[in-house]
Design a protein around this motif. Sequence first.
Motif, mmCIF file in Angstrom:
data_model
loop_
_atom_site.group_PDB
_atom_site.id
_atom_site.type_symbol
_atom_site.label_atom_id
_atom_site.label_comp_id
_atom_site.label_asym_id
_atom_site.label_seq_id
_atom_site.Cartn_x
_atom_site.Cartn_y
_atom_site.Cartn_z
ATOM 1 N N ARG A 186 -32.498 24.871 39.305
ATOM 2 C CA ARG A 186 -31.188 24.984 39.349
ATOM 3 C C ARG A 186 -30.501 25.270 40.376
ATOM 4 N N VAL A 187 -30.921 25.403 41.434
ATOM 5 C CA VAL A 187 -30.359 25.297 42.937
ATOM 6 C C VAL A 187 -30.786 24.033 43.596
ATOM 7 N N HIS A 188 -29.713 23.648 44.586
ATOM 8 C CA HIS A 188 -30.309 22.231 45.124
ATOM 9 C C HIS A 188 -29.438 22.425 46.646
ATOM 10 N N VAL A 189 -30.447 22.144 47.530
ATOM 11 C CA VAL A 189 -29.944 22.108 49.007
ATOM 12 C C VAL A 189 -30.401 20.706 49.584
ATOM 13 N N LEU A 190 -29.409 19.680 49.163
ATOM 14 C CA LEU A 190 -29.770 18.395 49.547
ATOM 15 C C LEU A 190 -29.837 18.149 50.893
ATOM 16 N N PRO A 191 -30.792 17.402 51.423
ATOM 17 C CA PRO A 191 -30.575 16.737 52.859
ATOM 18 C C PRO A 191 -29.217 16.111 52.774
ATOM 19 N N VAL A 192 -28.632 15.951 54.324
ATOM 20 C CA VAL A 192 -27.755 15.027 54.419
ATOM 21 C C VAL A 192 -28.118 13.576 54.100
ATOM 22 N N GLY A 193 -27.080 13.150 53.074
ATOM 23 C CA GLY A 193 -27.695 11.604 52.801
ATOM 24 C C GLY A 193 -28.435 11.530 51.390
ATOM 25 N N GLY A 194 -28.628 12.807 51.095
ATOM 26 C CA GLY A 194 -29.446 12.992 49.560
ATOM 27 C C GLY A 194 -28.526 12.751 48.494
ATOM 28 N N THR A 195 -29.003 12.366 47.272
ATOM 29 C CA THR A 195 -28.524 12.206 45.951
ATOM 30 C C THR A 195 -29.181 12.818 44.991
ATOM 31 N N HIS A 196 -28.289 13.376 43.934
ATOM 32 C CA HIS A 196 -28.811 13.988 42.765
ATOM 33 C C HIS A 196 -27.962 13.611 41.696
ATOM 34 N N THR A 197 -28.545 13.428 40.467
ATOM 35 C CA THR A 197 -27.697 13.038 39.262
ATOM 36 C C THR A 197 -27.487 14.262 38.347
ATOM 37 N N VAL A 198 -26.378 14.514 37.799
ATOM 38 C CA VAL A 198 -26.401 15.420 36.612
ATOM 39 C C VAL A 198 -25.677 14.987 35.630
ATOM 40 N N ARG A 199 -25.764 15.432 34.431
ATOM 41 C CA ARG A 199 -25.205 15.154 33.131
ATOM 42 C C ARG A 199 -25.412 16.173 32.065
ATOM 43 N N HIS A 200 -24.492 16.292 30.931
ATOM 44 C CA HIS A 200 -24.429 17.185 30.100
ATOM 45 C C HIS A 200 -25.867 17.338 29.520
ATOM 46 N N GLY A 201 -26.063 18.470 29.638
ATOM 47 C CA GLY A 201 -27.549 18.760 28.888
ATOM 48 C C GLY A 201 -27.593 18.427 27.311
#
Length: 311
Positions: A296-311
């Motif tokens: 539930r916690v995300h520390v993305l790298p600069v330039g990193g991508t993550h997709t979220v959507r309704h559970g």
Amino acid sequence: MTMRFKNLDGSGPQPFTRVFKWAVTDKLTGKRRDSPARAVVPHVEPDLALLATPPAPGEGARLTWLGHASWLVQLDGVSLLIDPVLRDAINVVIRRNVPPGVPVEKLPRIDASLVTHNHYDHLDLPTLKQVGARIVTGLGHAPVFQGQGLPFHELDWWESTQVGPVRVHYVPSQHWSRRGLNDANEMLWGGFVVEGSSARVYHSGDTAYFQGFKEIGARFPKLDAALLPIGAYDPAWFMRLQHMNPEEAVQAFEDLGALAFFAMHWGTFKLTDEPLDEPPARLDAEWLRRGWPRDRVHVLPVGGTHTVRHG
């Protein structure tokens, strides 16, 4: 001088005496914490082919961290920038510690740029002009944008506007504004809730910890992602009235009732006294202390991508 806007608790900018103590007196007397001007911060090459096409309706929201508080948020066929600051430096003096996640010239077509407030590390006119998209921001910003050839739309707290099929809401934060010598709190500051068909994303802007997080969470339940600042907090006696530390950001996340935490506002510009790479370590320690799920916690790298959507 009468200021146009105040925080929900009635507070305004810190008095000059406190600013002088932090910026001058404590620095000259050696009372401020000393830390390196640079640090190694994770950076990855963005997937430009992926970013070229936003997710379709029903496919959630794609989040790409561009560094500092700058994000590319894509959903429902729309590409939005939030607080895009993609040049090598702000105010000439403060240079980037890590390159932008996506250079301006490699961005996809942008439908709107959302600007939380007028501080130079969030409202960068050269970047906004280079992007050339419509701007959505808080009340009072006309003096900045008039004559720039950029269409803009101003919102009060809790007001909203459409960008194609996406609804953009402007929500309170605990901060202040100034761009010149005599315009303190003449322009409103805040955050955004971006709402599409299958994802709801919150970007806090700059903010101290405040009770407004609970109200935002109540008005926008089940936020799929909360983009929250974890840096620019030291020294605490001065910074905590305008910025959160990692532990406060975790409490804000709990207040919001959001599903996923995404860290921002760290590692890019050396604005305060803590080491540039300290905030994620403190965030990790607080998450571990609470025993919360790691996914539930995300520390993305600069330039990193993550997709979220309704559970």
